[in-house]
Design a protein around this motif. Sequence first.
Motif, PDB file in Angstrom:
ATOM      1  N   GLY A 100       4.871   0.831  -1.223  1.00 22.51           N
ATOM      2  CA  GLY A 100       3.561   0.109  -0.664  1.00 22.51           C
ATOM      3  C   GLY A 100       3.310   0.942   0.105  1.00 22.51           C
ATOM      4  N   ALA A 101       4.807   1.341   1.230  1.00 22.04           N
ATOM      5  CA  ALA A 101       4.175   2.741   2.467  1.00 22.04           C
ATOM      6  C   ALA A 101       3.994   3.694   1.832  1.00 22.04           C
ATOM      7  N   ASP A 102       3.625   4.505   2.929  1.00 22.08           N
ATOM      8  CA  ASP A 102       3.008   5.614   2.641  1.00 22.08           C
ATOM      9  C   ASP A 102       4.585   6.983   3.275  1.00 22.08           C
ATOM     10  N   ASP A 103       4.471   6.331   3.894  1.00 21.65           N
ATOM     11  CA  ASP A 103       5.771   7.531   4.793  1.00 21.65           C
ATOM     12  C   ASP A 103       6.832   6.452   5.755  1.00 21.65           C
ATOM     13  N   TYR A 104       7.649   7.181   5.677  1.00 20.78           N
ATOM     14  CA  TYR A 104       8.984   6.487   7.372  1.00 20.78           C
ATOM     15  C   TYR A 104       9.099   7.860   8.055  1.00 20.78           C
ATOM     16  N   VAL A 105       9.564   6.959   8.923  1.00 16.38           N
ATOM     17  CA  VAL A 105      10.787   8.080   9.930  1.00 16.38           C
ATOM     18  C   VAL A 105      11.604   7.400  10.754  1.00 16.38           C
ATOM     19  N   THR A 106      13.284   8.336  10.791  1.00 14.67           N
ATOM     20  CA  THR A 106      14.235   7.155  11.092  1.00 14.67           C
ATOM     21  C   THR A 106      14.843   7.734  12.236  1.00 14.67           C
ATOM     22  N   LYS A 107      14.930   6.539  12.455  1.00 17.71           N
ATOM     23  CA  LYS A 107      15.381   6.341  13.704  1.00 17.71           C
ATOM     24  C   LYS A 107      17.380   6.442  14.036  1.00 17.71           C
ATOM     25  N   PRO A 108      17.077   7.307  15.310  1.00 16.53           N
ATOM     26  CA  PRO A 108      16.294   7.912  16.605  1.00 16.53           C
ATOM     27  C   PRO A 108      15.168   9.029  16.247  1.00 16.53           C
ATOM     28  N   PHE A 109      14.414   8.758  17.142  1.00 11.72           N
ATOM     29  CA  PHE A 109      13.284  10.105  15.924  1.00 11.72           C
ATOM     30  C   PHE A 109      12.698  10.636  17.549  1.00 11.72           C
ATOM     31  N   ASN A 110      12.313  11.636  17.019  1.00 10.22           N
ATOM     32  CA  ASN A 110      11.599  12.010  17.976  1.00 10.22           C
ATOM     33  C   ASN A 110       9.453  12.067  18.137  1.00 10.22           C
ATOM     34  N   PRO A 111       8.964  11.533  19.458  1.00 17.50           N
ATOM     35  CA  PRO A 111       8.111  10.859  19.088  1.00 17.50           C
ATOM     36  C   PRO A 111       7.007  12.131  18.306  1.00 17.50           C
ATOM     37  N   ARG A 112       7.282  13.350  19.146  1.00 22.97           N
ATOM     38  CA  ARG A 112       6.491  13.728  17.946  1.00 22.97           C
ATOM     39  C   ARG A 112       6.595  14.169  16.233  1.00 22.97           C
ATOM     40  N   GLU A 113       7.373  14.043  16.024  1.00 23.03           N
ATOM     41  CA  GLU A 113       7.964  13.959  14.348  1.00 23.03           C
ATOM     42  C   GLU A 113       7.153  12.654  14.074  1.00 23.03           C
ATOM     43  N   LEU A 114       6.904  11.483  14.638  1.00 21.72           N
ATOM     44  CA  LEU A 114       5.742  10.451  14.103  1.00 21.72           C
ATOM     45  C   LEU A 114       4.270  10.987  14.394  1.00 21.72           C
ATOM     46  N   GLY A 160     -14.011   2.052 -16.763  1.00 25.74           N
ATOM     47  CA  GLY A 160     -15.135   2.479 -16.033  1.00 25.74           C
ATOM     48  C   GLY A 160     -14.698   1.460 -14.723  1.00 25.74           C
ATOM     49  N   HIS A 161     -13.553   0.796 -14.945  1.00 25.92           N
ATOM     50  CA  HIS A 161     -13.268   0.605 -13.150  1.00 25.92           C
ATOM     51  C   HIS A 161     -12.426   1.195 -12.040  1.00 25.92           C
ATOM     52  N   LEU A 162     -12.454   1.107 -11.017  1.00 26.04           N
ATOM     53  CA  LEU A 162     -11.889   1.728  -9.650  1.00 26.04           C
ATOM     54  C   LEU A 162     -10.922   1.598  -9.526  1.00 26.04           C
ATOM     55  N   VAL A 163      -9.892   2.270  -9.742  1.00 26.59           N
ATOM     56  CA  VAL A 163      -8.394   1.416  -9.235  1.00 26.59           C
ATOM     57  C   VAL A 163      -7.831   1.724  -7.899  1.00 26.59           C
ATOM     58  N   ILE A 164      -7.673   0.755  -7.733  1.00 25.84           N
ATOM     59  CA  ILE A 164      -7.166   0.776  -6.170  1.00 25.84           C
ATOM     60  C   ILE A 164      -5.235   1.443  -5.792  1.00 25.84           C
ATOM     61  N   LEU A 165      -5.981   3.031  -4.996  1.00 26.27           N
ATOM     62  CA  LEU A 165      -4.714   4.041  -4.997  1.00 26.27           C
ATOM     63  C   LEU A 165      -3.856   3.185  -3.348  1.00 26.27           C
ATOM     64  N   THR A 166      -3.155   3.671  -2.893  1.00 26.91           N
ATOM     65  CA  THR A 166      -2.570   3.384  -1.538  1.00 26.91           C
ATOM     66  C   THR A 166      -3.003   5.162  -1.021  1.00 26.91           C
ATOM     67  N   SER A 167      -2.872   5.701  -0.318  1.00 24.31           N
ATOM     68  CA  SER A 167      -3.162   6.528   0.425  1.00 24.31           C
ATOM     69  C   SER A 167      -2.323   7.607  -0.133  1.00 24.31           C
ATOM     70  N   SER A 168      -1.099   7.748  -0.026  1.00 24.02           N
ATOM     71  CA  SER A 168      -0.079   8.683  -0.830  1.00 24.02           C
ATOM     72  C   SER A 168       0.018   8.400  -2.079  1.00 24.02           C
ATOM     73  N   GLU A 169      -0.178   7.561  -2.559  1.00 22.23           N
ATOM     74  CA  GLU A 169      -1.091   7.440  -4.258  1.00 22.23           C
ATOM     75  C   GLU A 169      -1.894   8.376  -4.726  1.00 22.23           C
ATOM     76  N   PHE A 170      -2.947   8.261  -4.129  1.00 25.88           N
ATOM     77  CA  PHE A 170      -4.036   9.243  -4.158  1.00 25.88           C
ATOM     78  C   PHE A 170      -4.106  10.296  -3.760  1.00 25.88           C
ATOM     79  N   ASP A 171      -3.236  10.811  -2.580  1.00 26.12           N
ATOM     80  CA  ASP A 171      -3.245  12.200  -2.488  1.00 26.12           C
ATOM     81  C   ASP A 171      -2.103  12.967  -3.565  1.00 26.12           C
ATOM     82  N   LEU A 172      -1.061  12.336  -4.620  1.00 24.84           N
ATOM     83  CA  LEU A 172       0.282  12.302  -5.454  1.00 24.84           C
ATOM     84  C   LEU A 172      -0.710  12.934  -6.150  1.00 24.84           C
TER      85      LEU A 172
END
Length: 253
Positions: A100-114, A160-172
């Motif tokens: 259920g994670a929405d995104d990832y950043v691999t190490k080592p990384f530039n803080p600006r990317e995060l 008629g029921h609300l279905v819970i989506l993660t942020s990335s699932e909704f955006d997709l």
Amino acid sequence: MMQQGSTPQILIVDDDPEIRARLGKFLSDHGLDVSEAGNGQEMTAMLRRKQIDLVVLDVMMPGDDGLALCRRLRMDNTIPIILLTALSGDTDRIVGLELGADDYVTKPFNPRELLARIRALIRRSGMASTPRMPRTRPPVHQFSGWQLDINHRSLMSPDGHLVILTSSEFDLLAVFVEHPQRTMSREQLLECLHGRAIHQFDRSIDVHISRLRRKIEPNPANPTIIKTIRNEGYFFTPSVELAADPVNERSPA
């Protein structure tokens, strides 16, 4: 979800205090309100004390690692999660996204990317600090009996029921309903979601689609709404209509 005009509240969960301090200072210097936690217990306590808008979660930690904590968060929370993973940790990334994670950043990384990833998730999940003018007729997309309310970031099932989506699932799903009945490549989908080119082994789109199918397909093993087009991408089969009225609030499924 944070109130419009307020500062995004970010929680860094990492067992290394030096990394937390350096990363926290960088994000604070760029306009974010940062809290820190060194383990799962501190994370839980901080989430109870503050309204956190996004969690940056290190995978490699002693005791309950980031994957275990991601799983725990997703049991009852849709808060956006960005994983910090080892450079060679393809398995960690795939498992993390499946949990259920929405995104990832691999190490080592530039803080600006995060920082860019954090801002993108905040912007996509409707938490941007710049106030927006509300629309008088929120766009509600209807397909196969489902209703997706873009402004309220909610999905209502045909019964008629609300279905819970993660942020990335909704955006997709939002990308698909805005591009119905056309093939979308993985590169196009990733660009729409994260604003970045796809890497050779980046399977995040496949994982998010697998999770989304389990929530909207009558038979996820034989999908009829989001079809796979071999060597091309994915095809959203239903026709989509815009409704004038927003989705009514009901109890989650």
